[in-house]
Design a protein around this motif. Structure first.
Motif, mmCIF file in Angstrom:
data_model
loop_
_atom_site.group_PDB
_atom_site.id
_atom_site.type_symbol
_atom_site.label_atom_id
_atom_site.label_comp_id
_atom_site.label_asym_id
_atom_site.label_seq_id
_atom_site.Cartn_x
_atom_site.Cartn_y
_atom_site.Cartn_z
ATOM 1 N N ASN A 173 44.751 81.136 56.503
ATOM 2 C CA ASN A 173 44.441 80.040 57.424
ATOM 3 C C ASN A 173 45.690 79.583 58.164
ATOM 4 O O ASN A 173 45.651 79.340 59.382
ATOM 5 N N GLU A 174 46.807 79.493 57.458
ATOM 6 C CA GLU A 174 48.054 79.084 58.110
ATOM 7 C C GLU A 174 48.449 80.093 59.186
ATOM 8 O O GLU A 174 48.851 79.720 60.301
ATOM 9 N N ALA A 175 48.316 81.373 58.875
ATOM 10 C CA ALA A 175 48.679 82.415 59.843
ATOM 11 C C ALA A 175 47.753 82.396 61.058
ATOM 12 O O ALA A 175 48.206 82.552 62.199
ATOM 13 N N LEU A 176 46.470 82.178 60.827
ATOM 14 C CA LEU A 176 45.516 82.143 61.929
ATOM 15 C C LEU A 176 45.780 80.951 62.844
ATOM 16 O O LEU A 176 45.705 81.063 64.072
ATOM 17 N N ARG A 177 46.086 79.820 62.263
ATOM 18 C CA ARG A 177 46.409 78.649 63.087
ATOM 19 C C ARG A 177 47.650 78.902 63.935
ATOM 20 O O ARG A 177 47.725 78.477 65.095
ATOM 21 N N LEU A 212 38.856 79.865 57.978
ATOM 22 C CA LEU A 212 38.728 79.654 59.418
ATOM 23 C C LEU A 212 38.688 78.180 59.809
ATOM 24 O O LEU A 212 38.524 77.866 60.993
ATOM 25 N N GLU A 213 38.853 77.298 58.873
ATOM 26 C CA GLU A 213 38.842 75.872 59.199
ATOM 27 C C GLU A 213 39.990 75.533 60.148
ATOM 28 O O GLU A 213 41.151 75.899 59.912
ATOM 29 N N HIS A 247 25.567 83.354 56.684
ATOM 30 C CA HIS A 247 26.256 82.073 56.462
ATOM 31 C C HIS A 247 27.750 82.157 56.773
ATOM 32 O O HIS A 247 28.456 81.150 56.688
ATOM 33 N N ALA A 248 28.231 83.344 57.117
ATOM 34 C CA ALA A 248 29.651 83.508 57.471
ATOM 35 C C ALA A 248 29.884 83.004 58.881
ATOM 36 O O ALA A 248 29.103 83.294 59.801
ATOM 37 N N ARG A 249 30.970 82.260 59.069
ATOM 38 C CA ARG A 249 31.317 81.820 60.410
ATOM 39 C C ARG A 249 31.792 83.034 61.216
ATOM 40 O O ARG A 249 32.761 83.690 60.855
ATOM 41 N N ALA A 250 31.096 83.319 62.281
ATOM 42 C CA ALA A 250 31.486 84.425 63.161
ATOM 43 C C ALA A 250 30.769 84.244 64.484
ATOM 44 O O ALA A 250 29.552 84.043 64.512
ATOM 45 N N ASP A 251 31.519 84.308 65.557
ATOM 46 C CA ASP A 251 30.905 84.340 66.879
ATOM 47 C C ASP A 251 30.284 85.697 67.144
ATOM 48 O O ASP A 251 29.393 85.833 67.990
#
Length: 358
Positions: A173-177, A212-213, A247-251
């Motif tokens: 999450n840190e890397a994605l942000r 992904l938050e 239920h997975a977050r995905a566009d």
């Protein structure tokens, strides 16, 4: 796909591009001290630039850096996350053929951020500087990183994958942000192990979602059957993932299509299409180059179920183990096939989102 595709049926790659033998030799020379770190970096720069040119020339709309700076889709991450001993012990790399093994890292401490975010941002900025096409960055998911490590019973996680996956989700999450802050708008998460361990989705998907938050990017979730030396790695199939995967977050969901067209399409008939779909219409596990007309035929099959406005096209999986000339030929077939499909659809007045296909 991407937030603002340039036209219907945009094309993309899954991530990796053909790894040239000369780059492997350069890495080996650098490891022996025969080249400086600066010379090794120059070699990586040149390899990435070449991959960019190939993808763009082939007509790919959304490209990557070919992942050519990465040791593997696992080692690149574990060598930049604290808590791993990367000297490695042999372990099967899937659950289909136990004889396929690699020296995987050992979890020796609680995983924590180290240099991963900085490295990903640096690589993304290089890609964005030299690419004229839209770009994306691919991230190996926390479940895959946990399964491709020795999580020993006497280690910090007592052999339990769930707490390791949850901690890895926080690190990623840190890397994605950081990537988003650097300007990255499209991110692909790779979780091939889900097909092999569907019974763990009950806790793996919540961990994935927590990863992904606060990540404000277009998210594509790539789920395949694994691909090492162009061989499948995991048992099971996509049916084992439904309906939990919804239920997975995905566009966007990115799936292999060519091995099992009917199976995948039947799943979307049953459960509906509530997000974008990247359909793998190029088979990366054989040497035959598809014709543009074959790509069009596959697109027409997919369009029986997936709305045009939600559909993008790709190879089934990455091209790392595909010889360079063959990898380029397959990407070119994809680009030409997508263009031909757009022309044919436009000629009969098919529309996407109320606008003519062009």
């Amino acid at each position: 796909m991407m937030r603002t595709p340039p036209h219907p049926l945009p094309t993309t790659v899954i991530g990796s591009y053909s790894l040239p033998r000369w780059l492997e030799l350069v890495r080996e020379a650098a490891a022996r001290g025969e080249l400086t770190p600066e010379q090794l970096e120059e070699a990586h720069d040149n390899a990435v630039k070449s991959a960019i040119v190939d993808q763009q020339t082939a007509g790919i709309d959304l490209i990557t850096d070919g992942e050519l700076r990465r040791e593997t889709m696992v080692y690149f991450f574990t060598r930049r996350i604290a808590g791993y001993d990367n000297s490695g012990r042999l372990k099967p790399i899937g659950n289909l053929d136990p004889t396929l093994q690699m020296p995987d890292p050992v979890v020796v401490g609680k995983v924590a951020p180290a240099t991963l975010a900085d490295e990903l941002v640096r690589h993304y900025r290089f890609l964005a500087e030299y690419a004229t096409a839209a770009t994306k960055v691919c991230i190996t998911g926390p479940h895959m990183l946990a399964k491709r490590a020795h999580n020993d019973p006497d280690g910090p996680y007592r052999g339990q994958d769930r707490p390791l996956v949850e901690d890895l989700a926080g690190v990623l999450n840190e890397a994605l942000r950081a990537l988003v802050a650097a300007g990255c708008q499209t991110i692909q998460i790779d979780e091939p192990v889900w097909v092999g361990y569907p019974e763990e989705l009950e806790w793996a998907i919540p961990a994935y979602n927590r990863m992904l938050e606060g990540v404000d990017a277009y998210i594509s979730l790539h789920i395949c059957y694994g691909n090492y030396q162009r061989r499948r790695l995991f048992t099971g199939d996509y049916r084992d993932l439904f309906p939990a995967v919804l239920h997975a977050r995905a566009d966007c969901f990115s799936f292999e299509f060519t091995p099992q067209f009917d199976l995948v399409l039947d799943l979307f008939r049953r459960y509906g299409v509530d997000r974008d779909i990247t359909a793998g219409v190029i088979d990366v596990k054989n040497d035959r180059v598809e014709t543009p007309e074959e790509v069009v035929a596959r697109v027409r099959r997919v369009l029986e179920v997936i709305p045009l406005a939600r559909l993008s096209l790709s190879p089934d999986c990455g091209l790392k183990f595909t010889p360079r000339a063959l990898a380029y030929a397959k990407l070119k077939a994809l680009g030409m096939g997508a263009r031909l499909a757009r022309q044919q659809l436009a000629s009969v007045g098919v529309e996407a989102e109320g606008e003519k296909v062009s």
